[in-house]
Design a protein around this motif. Structure first.
Motif, PDB file in Angstrom:
ATOM      1  N   PRO A  58      43.056  34.458  39.010  1.00  0.00           N
ATOM      2  CA  PRO A  58      42.082  35.343  38.360  1.00  0.00           C
ATOM      3  C   PRO A  58      40.764  34.631  38.098  1.00  0.00           C
ATOM      4  O   PRO A  58      40.723  33.413  37.954  1.00  0.00           O
ATOM      5  CB  PRO A  58      42.777  35.706  37.048  1.00  0.00           C
ATOM      6  CG  PRO A  58      43.614  34.491  36.742  1.00  0.00           C
ATOM      7  CD  PRO A  58      44.107  33.986  38.069  1.00  0.00           C
ATOM      8  N   ALA A  59      39.712  35.410  38.015  1.00  0.00           N
ATOM      9  CA  ALA A  59      38.387  34.870  37.734  1.00  0.00           C
ATOM     10  C   ALA A  59      37.954  35.283  36.332  1.00  0.00           C
ATOM     11  O   ALA A  59      38.512  36.213  35.745  1.00  0.00           O
ATOM     12  CB  ALA A  59      37.382  35.389  38.759  1.00  0.00           C
ATOM     13  N   GLU A  60      36.970  34.589  35.824  1.00  0.00           N
ATOM     14  CA  GLU A  60      36.389  34.937  34.532  1.00  0.00           C
ATOM     15  C   GLU A  60      35.121  35.764  34.759  1.00  0.00           C
ATOM     16  O   GLU A  60      34.442  35.589  35.780  1.00  0.00           O
ATOM     17  CB  GLU A  60      36.038  33.675  33.745  1.00  0.00           C
ATOM     18  CG  GLU A  60      37.232  32.836  33.347  1.00  0.00           C
ATOM     19  CD  GLU A  60      38.118  33.560  32.340  1.00  0.00           C
ATOM     20  OE1 GLU A  60      37.582  34.357  31.547  1.00  0.00           O
ATOM     21  OE2 GLU A  60      39.345  33.326  32.367  1.00  0.00           O
ATOM     22  N   PRO A  61      34.769  36.655  33.824  1.00  0.00           N
ATOM     23  CA  PRO A  61      33.531  37.431  33.957  1.00  0.00           C
ATOM     24  C   PRO A  61      32.297  36.544  34.153  1.00  0.00           C
ATOM     25  O   PRO A  61      31.390  36.878  34.913  1.00  0.00           O
ATOM     26  CB  PRO A  61      33.463  38.206  32.640  1.00  0.00           C
ATOM     27  CG  PRO A  61      34.879  38.354  32.213  1.00  0.00           C
ATOM     28  CD  PRO A  61      35.548  37.072  32.624  1.00  0.00           C
ATOM     29  N   GLN A  62      32.274  35.372  33.476  1.00  0.00           N
ATOM     30  CA  GLN A  62      31.131  34.467  33.629  1.00  0.00           C
ATOM     31  C   GLN A  62      31.013  33.976  35.065  1.00  0.00           C
ATOM     32  O   GLN A  62      29.908  33.802  35.591  1.00  0.00           O
ATOM     33  CB  GLN A  62      31.281  33.258  32.680  1.00  0.00           C
ATOM     34  CG  GLN A  62      31.191  33.603  31.205  1.00  0.00           C
ATOM     35  CD  GLN A  62      32.534  33.978  30.613  1.00  0.00           C
ATOM     36  OE1 GLN A  62      33.466  34.356  31.341  1.00  0.00           O
ATOM     37  NE2 GLN A  62      32.642  33.892  29.286  1.00  0.00           N
ATOM     38  N   THR A  85      33.084  45.578  43.537  1.00  0.00           N
ATOM     39  CA  THR A  85      34.215  46.461  43.831  1.00  0.00           C
ATOM     40  C   THR A  85      35.316  45.697  44.562  1.00  0.00           C
ATOM     41  O   THR A  85      36.510  45.875  44.283  1.00  0.00           O
ATOM     42  CB  THR A  85      33.758  47.652  44.696  1.00  0.00           C
ATOM     43  OG1 THR A  85      32.734  48.367  44.004  1.00  0.00           O
ATOM     44  CG2 THR A  85      34.912  48.589  45.011  1.00  0.00           C
ATOM     45  N   SER A  86      34.926  44.838  45.488  1.00  0.00           N
ATOM     46  CA  SER A  86      35.894  44.058  46.256  1.00  0.00           C
ATOM     47  C   SER A  86      36.652  43.070  45.368  1.00  0.00           C
ATOM     48  O   SER A  86      37.861  42.865  45.530  1.00  0.00           O
ATOM     49  CB  SER A  86      35.175  43.299  47.378  1.00  0.00           C
ATOM     50  OG  SER A  86      34.505  44.200  48.243  1.00  0.00           O
ATOM     51  N   ILE A  87      35.947  42.464  44.438  1.00  0.00           N
ATOM     52  CA  ILE A  87      36.589  41.521  43.508  1.00  0.00           C
ATOM     53  C   ILE A  87      37.579  42.270  42.613  1.00  0.00           C
ATOM     54  O   ILE A  87      38.695  41.806  42.360  1.00  0.00           O
ATOM     55  CB  ILE A  87      35.525  40.788  42.670  1.00  0.00           C
ATOM     56  CG1 ILE A  87      34.667  39.892  43.583  1.00  0.00           C
ATOM     57  CG2 ILE A  87      36.188  39.943  41.583  1.00  0.00           C
ATOM     58  CD1 ILE A  87      33.441  39.318  42.900  1.00  0.00           C
ATOM     59  N   THR A  88      37.168  43.437  42.149  1.00  0.00           N
ATOM     60  CA  THR A  88      38.051  44.270  41.322  1.00  0.00           C
ATOM     61  C   THR A  88      39.299  44.661  42.093  1.00  0.00           C
ATOM     62  O   THR A  88      40.426  44.587  41.578  1.00  0.00           O
ATOM     63  CB  THR A  88      37.308  45.536  40.863  1.00  0.00           C
ATOM     64  OG1 THR A  88      36.261  45.163  39.979  1.00  0.00           O
ATOM     65  CG2 THR A  88      38.251  46.499  40.156  1.00  0.00           C
ATOM     66  N   ARG A  89      39.122  45.065  43.337  1.00  0.00           N
ATOM     67  CA  ARG A  89      40.258  45.484  44.170  1.00  0.00           C
ATOM     68  C   ARG A  89      41.243  44.335  44.364  1.00  0.00           C
ATOM     69  O   ARG A  89      42.469  44.530  44.267  1.00  0.00           O
ATOM     70  CB  ARG A  89      39.740  45.967  45.528  1.00  0.00           C
ATOM     71  CG  ARG A  89      40.838  46.445  46.471  1.00  0.00           C
ATOM     72  CD  ARG A  89      40.246  46.833  47.815  1.00  0.00           C
ATOM     73  NE  ARG A  89      41.281  47.185  48.772  1.00  0.00           N
ATOM     74  CZ  ARG A  89      41.800  48.394  48.935  1.00  0.00           C
ATOM     75  NH1 ARG A  89      41.352  49.385  48.175  1.00  0.00           N
ATOM     76  NH2 ARG A  89      42.736  48.634  49.812  1.00  0.00           N
ATOM     77  N   ALA A  90      40.732  43.128  44.624  1.00  0.00           N
ATOM     78  CA  ALA A  90      41.598  41.975  44.830  1.00  0.00           C
ATOM     79  C   ALA A  90      42.413  41.667  43.573  1.00  0.00           C
ATOM     80  O   ALA A  90      43.601  41.324  43.656  1.00  0.00           O
ATOM     81  CB  ALA A  90      40.753  40.760  45.223  1.00  0.00           C
ATOM     82  N   HIS A  91      41.807  41.803  42.406  1.00  0.00           N
ATOM     83  CA  HIS A  91      42.525  41.536  41.162  1.00  0.00           C
ATOM     84  C   HIS A  91      43.599  42.595  40.898  1.00  0.00           C
ATOM     85  O   HIS A  91      44.700  42.271  40.439  1.00  0.00           O
ATOM     86  CB  HIS A  91      41.538  41.460  39.993  1.00  0.00           C
ATOM     87  CG  HIS A  91      40.869  40.127  39.868  1.00  0.00           C
ATOM     88  ND1 HIS A  91      39.864  39.723  40.732  1.00  0.00           N
ATOM     89  CD2 HIS A  91      41.079  39.096  39.009  1.00  0.00           C
ATOM     90  CE1 HIS A  91      39.476  38.494  40.397  1.00  0.00           C
ATOM     91  NE2 HIS A  91      40.197  38.095  39.359  1.00  0.00           N
ATOM     92  N   ARG A  92      43.291  43.837  41.201  1.00  0.00           N
ATOM     93  CA  ARG A  92      44.277  44.901  40.999  1.00  0.00           C
ATOM     94  C   ARG A  92      45.468  44.728  41.926  1.00  0.00           C
ATOM     95  O   ARG A  92      46.621  44.969  41.541  1.00  0.00           O
ATOM     96  CB  ARG A  92      43.621  46.261  41.208  1.00  0.00           C
ATOM     97  CG  ARG A  92      42.717  46.671  40.056  1.00  0.00           C
ATOM     98  CD  ARG A  92      42.045  47.994  40.310  1.00  0.00           C
ATOM     99  NE  ARG A  92      41.210  48.392  39.181  1.00  0.00           N
ATOM    100  CZ  ARG A  92      40.375  49.420  39.200  1.00  0.00           C
ATOM    101  NH1 ARG A  92      40.255  50.160  40.294  1.00  0.00           N
ATOM    102  NH2 ARG A  92      39.656  49.717  38.127  1.00  0.00           N
ATOM    103  N   GLU A  93      45.193  44.328  43.171  1.00  0.00           N
ATOM    104  CA  GLU A  93      46.286  44.125  44.125  1.00  0.00           C
ATOM    105  C   GLU A  93      47.178  42.957  43.699  1.00  0.00           C
ATOM    106  O   GLU A  93      48.348  42.892  44.075  1.00  0.00           O
ATOM    107  CB  GLU A  93      45.716  43.877  45.525  1.00  0.00           C
ATOM    108  CG  GLU A  93      45.127  45.139  46.161  1.00  0.00           C
ATOM    109  CD  GLU A  93      44.595  44.885  47.557  1.00  0.00           C
ATOM    110  OE1 GLU A  93      44.474  43.700  47.940  1.00  0.00           O
ATOM    111  OE2 GLU A  93      44.305  45.868  48.263  1.00  0.00           O
ATOM    112  N   ALA A  94      46.580  42.029  42.937  1.00  0.00           N
ATOM    113  CA  ALA A  94      47.357  40.887  42.431  1.00  0.00           C
ATOM    114  C   ALA A  94      47.940  41.172  41.050  1.00  0.00           C
ATOM    115  O   ALA A  94      48.417  40.267  40.363  1.00  0.00           O
ATOM    116  CB  ALA A  94      46.468  39.645  42.380  1.00  0.00           C
ATOM    117  N   ASP A  95      47.879  42.462  40.652  1.00  0.00           N
ATOM    118  CA  ASP A  95      48.451  42.913  39.379  1.00  0.00           C
ATOM    119  C   ASP A  95      47.728  42.384  38.145  1.00  0.00           C
ATOM    120  O   ASP A  95      48.315  42.248  37.066  1.00  0.00           O
ATOM    121  CB  ASP A  95      49.949  42.557  39.280  1.00  0.00           C
ATOM    122  CG  ASP A  95      50.797  43.419  40.207  1.00  0.00           C
ATOM    123  OD1 ASP A  95      50.373  44.552  40.514  1.00  0.00           O
ATOM    124  OD2 ASP A  95      51.865  42.955  40.635  1.00  0.00           O
TER     125      ASP A  95
END
Length: 275
Positions: A58-62, A85-95
């Motif tokens: 996971p990444a941090e907002p900063q 959007t792509s970063i959000t999608r990757a995080h959702r796919e990783a739960d």
């Protein structure tokens, strides 16, 4: 999703099969080009994180805020928004339910607003081609089979305001000729991801030299095309390919045709025919 899959498989083979089908449908919800773009975007974010010793998933907002601030020097505001959007999608796919790329995070939202204000959000489009431009291009097409193809391509695309991918996908079975002209059935398009389809009617023109329908009929008759894709490649010997044109070649063919007419081609692309 993994937890759901294991629970379904332990309960019933039928549920396991239904879950697999559901996952297959979910994968097909987005066009391949869109999925490819998401993957490419996230690889770029991973590269940025690797260079700076930061976690991408996971990444941090900063981290996300620093990334888009860095890319603002080379990317348009619209592209940066897609990266989020792509970063959000990757995080959702990783739960990971809470996306670090959401504008609900103050640092991301404020950074994005600042980028939009600095860069602007207007899309840089290609110059539109007008009817007078189309006539020049058509008149400059050579009197051979490649010229007939180019003439048909330009006139049909202009009359129907088609995208390159739409034009390249048209098959003979999609054409319905009548005394009034032709109706072209588009089975899918960029804005029709669910393949509902739409029909585009193109009438005969009183200007025979610039008539889209007559140009289409002449091309099909001369190239002896009775089935399959309508627009195809033509080699130097005038042999018509069995394969259809690639969507990205539409713009290249248009540029060459415009150059023959003595036009400046720097700001011309396939989209100029529908702009």
């Amino acid at each position: 999703m993994q937890e759901q899959e294991s629970r379904a498989s332990s309960q019933s083979p039928d549920l396991e099969q239904l879950l697999r089908r559901a996952m297959e449908f979910a994968k097909g919800a987005k066009a391949r080009s869109t999925i490819k773009a998401y993957a490419s975007d996230f690889r770029d974010f991973e590269s940025f994180c690797a260079v700076h010793g930061l976690s991408a998933l996971p990444a941090e907002p900063q981290t996300v805020a620093m990334y888009i601030a860095d890319r603002a020097s080379t990317l348009a505001a619209g592209t940066i928004t897609r990266r989020l959007t792509s970063i959000t999608r990757a995080h959702r796919e990783a739960d990971y339910k809470d996306s670090p790329a959401s504008s609900s995070h103050a640092i991301v939202g404020e950074t994005l607003r600042g980028i939009r204000r600095a860069l602007g959000t207007a899309q840089k489009g290609k110059d539109p081609l007008l009817a007078s431009d189309i006539r020049k291009i058509v008149k400059s097409c050579p009197a051979n089979i490649a010229g007939l193809r180019d003439r048909c391509l330009v006139l049909i695309c202009f009359a129907g305001a088609f995208r390159g991918a739409e034009l390249a996908s048209i098959e003979v079975r999609d054409l319905s000729f009548s005394d009034d002209g032709v109706v072209i059935h588009l089975r899918t398009s960029k804005t029709d991801q669910e393949s509902a389809g739409r029909k585009v009617a193109i009438p005969f023109s009183s200007d025979r030299e610039a008539c889209s329908v007559r140009a289409l009929q002449l091309w099909l008759r001369t190239a002896d095309i009775s089935e399959g894709l309508v627009l195809r490649g033509v080699d130097r010997l005038g042999r018509v390919s069995r394969r259809g044109l690639w969507k990205d070649s539409i713009g290249t063919i248009l540029k060459k045709a415009a150059a023959r007419a003595g036009m400046k081609i720097e700001s011309i692309a396939g989209h100029s025919l529908r702009a």
